[in-house]
Motif scaffolding. Structure first.
Motif, PDB file in Angstrom:
ATOM      1  N   MET A  72       0.926  -1.273   0.049  1.00 21.99           N
ATOM      2  CA  MET A  72       0.220  -0.075  -0.063  1.00 21.99           C
ATOM      3  C   MET A  72       0.723   1.352   0.048  1.00 21.99           C
ATOM      4  SD  MET A  72      -2.822  -1.058   2.848  1.00 21.99           S
ATOM      5  CE  MET A  72      -1.775  -1.510   3.962  1.00 21.99           C
ATOM      6  N   PRO A  75      -1.894   5.108   1.194  1.00 20.50           N
ATOM      7  CA  PRO A  75      -3.492   4.312   1.245  1.00 20.50           C
ATOM      8  C   PRO A  75      -4.302   5.463   1.845  1.00 20.50           C
ATOM      9  CG  PRO A  75      -1.892   3.721   2.956  1.00 20.50           C
ATOM     10  CD  PRO A  75      -0.818   4.559   2.131  1.00 20.50           C
ATOM     11  N   ALA A 110      -5.445   2.566  -2.593  1.00 25.01           N
ATOM     12  CA  ALA A 110      -3.927   3.002  -2.645  1.00 25.01           C
ATOM     13  C   ALA A 110      -3.351   2.845  -3.926  1.00 25.01           C
ATOM     14  CB  ALA A 110      -3.355   1.958  -1.639  1.00 25.01           C
ATOM     15  N   ASP A 112       0.051   1.088  -6.076  1.00 23.35           N
ATOM     16  CA  ASP A 112       0.869   0.078  -6.051  1.00 23.35           C
ATOM     17  C   ASP A 112       2.284   0.449  -6.438  1.00 23.35           C
ATOM     18  OD1 ASP A 112       1.345   0.285  -9.045  1.00 23.35           O
ATOM     19  OD2 ASP A 112       0.041  -1.349  -9.278  1.00 23.35           O
ATOM     20  N   ILE A 130      -4.173  -4.474   8.210  1.00 22.56           N
ATOM     21  CA  ILE A 130      -4.253  -2.994   7.113  1.00 22.56           C
ATOM     22  C   ILE A 130      -4.504  -1.940   8.175  1.00 22.56           C
ATOM     23  CG2 ILE A 130      -5.369  -1.924   5.277  1.00 22.56           C
ATOM     24  CD1 ILE A 130      -6.082  -4.833   4.183  1.00 22.56           C
TER      25      ILE A 130
END
Length: 162
Positions: A72, A75, A110, A112, A130
């Motif tokens: 993430m 995020p 989020a 990558d 998370i």
């Protein structure tokens, strides 16, 4: 790839709000790879950049068991639901555990490692991991959310019963 030293409490970097990632390059990819190796070597399921001394919005969660590694970058929590209380620990607080209330469900937007936007939904243990890592990116430590601390012996007894 390298195993990085983990920043442990007390260290002000752990309570620093991280800045957004703007450059998606080989340096970022190397950091993500090193964070992953560090997390695995430390027997963790998640790690955030401030835990390895970087104040940028980067975090990883890997629950193992054939699940995909979640990377993430920048995020943002867009939705939560439900609630549960479970015991948490943290690589930056060795041998410290406590009961923490968190949402049962989370939806996150989020980026990558290449900068592509994506959306992720998770429940239960995955959602908890998370949210724990995203908290790190905002300088929020799990100890600020502990309802009750759990000693190692009690935790081991619970694991044996499960």
């Amino acid at each position: 790839m390298a195993i990085l030293p983990i920043v442990t409490h007390p260290n002000e970097i752990l309570t620093t709000k991280c800045r957004e990632v703007e450059v998606f390059d080989a340096k970022l990819a190397t950091l993500l790879d090193d964070m992953y190796d560090t997390m695995i070597a430390s027997d963790g399921i998640g790690i955030a950049a401030p835990q390895v001394g970087e104040t940028i919005q980067v975090a990883i969660v890997d629950l193992g068991e054939g699940q995909e590694v979640i990377e993430m970058i920048n995020p943002e929590v867009v939705e939560v639901g439900g609630s549960e209380i479970e015991v948490e620990g943290c690589l930056s607080f060795p041998d410290l555990y406590g009961e923490v209330e968190r949402p049962f469900y989370v939806k996150v937007e989020a980026q990558d490692r290449d900068g592509a936007l994506y959306e992720l939904e998770a429940e239960d243990y995955e959602a908890r991991a998370i949210l724990h890592e995203i908290d790190h990116l905002h300088g929020v430590l799990f100890t600020s959310k502990v309802i009750r601390y759990v000693d190692l012996e009690e935790l081991e007894n619970e694991e044996e019963e499960a």
